[in-house]
Design a protein around this motif. Structure first.
Motif, PDB file in Angstrom:
ATOM      1  N   CYS A   1       0.837  -1.206   0.000  1.00 63.21           N
ATOM      2  CA  CYS A   1       0.000   0.000   0.000  1.00 63.21           C
ATOM      3  C   CYS A   1       0.871   1.255   0.000  1.00 63.21           C
ATOM      4  CB  CYS A   1      -0.932   0.017   1.210  1.00 63.21           C
ATOM      5  SG  CYS A   1      -2.262  -1.181   1.130  1.00 63.21           S
ATOM      6  N   ALA A   2       1.934   1.246   0.793  1.00 63.22           N
ATOM      7  CA  ALA A   2       2.838   2.397   0.835  1.00 63.22           C
ATOM      8  C   ALA A   2       3.546   2.571  -0.510  1.00 63.22           C
ATOM      9  CB  ALA A   2       3.857   2.231   1.959  1.00 63.22           C
ATOM     10  N   ALA A   3       4.015   1.477  -1.101  1.00 63.60           N
ATOM     11  CA  ALA A   3       4.687   1.560  -2.400  1.00 63.60           C
ATOM     12  C   ALA A   3       3.738   2.065  -3.476  1.00 63.60           C
ATOM     13  CB  ALA A   3       5.251   0.194  -2.786  1.00 63.60           C
ATOM     14  N   ASP A   4       2.503   1.609  -3.427  1.00 64.03           N
ATOM     15  CA  ASP A   4       1.523   2.047  -4.407  1.00 64.03           C
ATOM     16  C   ASP A   4       1.176   3.526  -4.227  1.00 64.03           C
ATOM     17  OD1 ASP A   4      -0.267   1.438  -6.606  1.00 64.03           O
ATOM     18  OD2 ASP A   4      -1.899   1.689  -5.151  1.00 64.03           O
ATOM     19  N   TYR A   5       1.026   3.956  -2.987  1.00 67.36           N
ATOM     20  CA  TYR A   5       0.680   5.353  -2.732  1.00 67.36           C
ATOM     21  C   TYR A   5       1.792   6.297  -3.199  1.00 67.36           C
ATOM     22  CZ  TYR A   5      -0.569   9.641  -0.308  1.00 67.36           C
ATOM     23  OH  TYR A   5      -0.874  10.942  -0.026  1.00 67.36           O
ATOM     24  N   TYR A   6       3.042   5.908  -2.951  1.00 67.79           N
ATOM     25  CA  TYR A   6       4.168   6.766  -3.321  1.00 67.79           C
ATOM     26  C   TYR A   6       4.729   6.448  -4.713  1.00 67.79           C
ATOM     27  CZ  TYR A   6       4.198   8.614   1.381  1.00 67.79           C
ATOM     28  OH  TYR A   6       3.855   9.244   2.548  1.00 67.79           O
ATOM     29  N   ASN A   7       4.040   5.594  -5.462  1.00 61.35           N
ATOM     30  CA  ASN A   7       4.472   5.201  -6.811  1.00 61.35           C
ATOM     31  C   ASN A   7       5.908   4.692  -6.819  1.00 61.35           C
ATOM     32  OD1 ASN A   7       2.012   5.815  -8.063  1.00 61.35           O
ATOM     33  ND2 ASN A   7       2.575   7.988  -8.150  1.00 61.35           N
ATOM     34  N   PHE A   8       6.239   3.892  -5.845  1.00 60.35           N
ATOM     35  CA  PHE A   8       7.568   3.290  -5.743  1.00 60.35           C
ATOM     36  C   PHE A   8       7.476   1.864  -6.272  1.00 60.35           C
ATOM     37  CE2 PHE A   8      10.578   0.656  -3.288  1.00 60.35           C
ATOM     38  CZ  PHE A   8      11.762   1.231  -3.741  1.00 60.35           C
ATOM     39  N   TYR A   9       7.909   1.689  -7.505  1.00 60.69           N
ATOM     40  CA  TYR A   9       7.868   0.381  -8.136  1.00 60.69           C
ATOM     41  C   TYR A   9       9.286  -0.020  -8.527  1.00 60.69           C
ATOM     42  CZ  TYR A   9       2.963   1.603  -8.481  1.00 60.69           C
ATOM     43  OH  TYR A   9       1.688   1.991  -8.182  1.00 60.69           O
ATOM     44  N   PRO A  10       9.956  -0.808  -7.665  1.00 58.18           N
ATOM     45  CA  PRO A  10      11.329  -1.190  -7.979  1.00 58.18           C
ATOM     46  C   PRO A  10      11.382  -2.051  -9.238  1.00 58.18           C
ATOM     47  CG  PRO A  10      10.551  -2.340  -6.021  1.00 58.18           C
ATOM     48  CD  PRO A  10       9.493  -1.380  -6.430  1.00 58.18           C
ATOM     49  N   PHE A  11      12.254  -1.686 -10.133  1.00 58.00           N
ATOM     50  CA  PHE A  11      12.460  -2.391 -11.401  1.00 58.00           C
ATOM     51  C   PHE A  11      11.187  -2.481 -12.221  1.00 58.00           C
ATOM     52  CE2 PHE A  11      15.365  -4.337  -8.229  1.00 58.00           C
ATOM     53  CZ  PHE A  11      16.543  -3.783  -8.713  1.00 58.00           C
ATOM     54  N   GLY A  12      10.252  -1.555 -12.021  1.00 59.56           N
ATOM     55  CA  GLY A  12       9.020  -1.524 -12.789  1.00 59.56           C
ATOM     56  C   GLY A  12       8.019  -2.606 -12.410  1.00 59.56           C
TER      57      GLY A  12
END
Length: 149
Positions: A8-19
């Protein structure tokens, strides 16, 4: 639960490692968290057997496990709120989760200090443990993810 909150945190901050995004990112978070927890438990069990201090390591493992359960429960509730509600802003809920994990970690370190005092283990070993096995891995991960230092 922790993996769901991390997703949820990665999605909220648009943090997508290696796409990587979506369910695959959640599975990766779940796998990494599972692996870290199992390795910590295995190392504690092995060290308890090797050193003959099974009681110390068993109490330490129980303390770590309790902190994981408490953190996981709180993070699950916050992740559900992030996903299904809009009243508190998601950013507030995510920071609340960070605060809850920090508080559980502080309680775990305090309990570790009490274990060291109970079994008459030098506080110097606690300082070495914290520096080598708690803080250093976090700094290495932060360095690799952010490239700040």
């Amino acid at each position: 639960c922790t993996a769901l909150f991390a997703y949820c945190a990665a999605d909220y901050y648009n943090f997508y490692p290696f796409g990587i995004s979506g369910i695959l990112l959640w599975i990766i978070f779940f796998g990494l968290i599972f692996l870290v927890v199992m390795i910590r438990h295995l190392i504690c069990s092995l060290l308890g057997g090797i050193t003959g201090e099974r009681a110390v390591f068993a109490e330490y493992c129980a303390t770590v496990s309790q902190s994981y359960h408490i953190s996981g429960f709180i993070l699950f509730l916050l992740a559900v709120l992030v996903i299904y509600t809009t009243f508190p802003a998601p950013q507030i809920l995510l920071y609340s989760g960070l605060f809850a994990v920090s508080l559980a970690y502080l309680m775990r370190i305090t309990r570790l200090l009490l274990i060291f005092l109970k079994f008459n283990i030098s506080i110097f070993y606690l300082i070495l443990y914290l520096c080598a096995l708690e803080f250093l891995p976090v700094l290495v991960v932060l360095k690799n993810l952010t490239g700040l230092f």
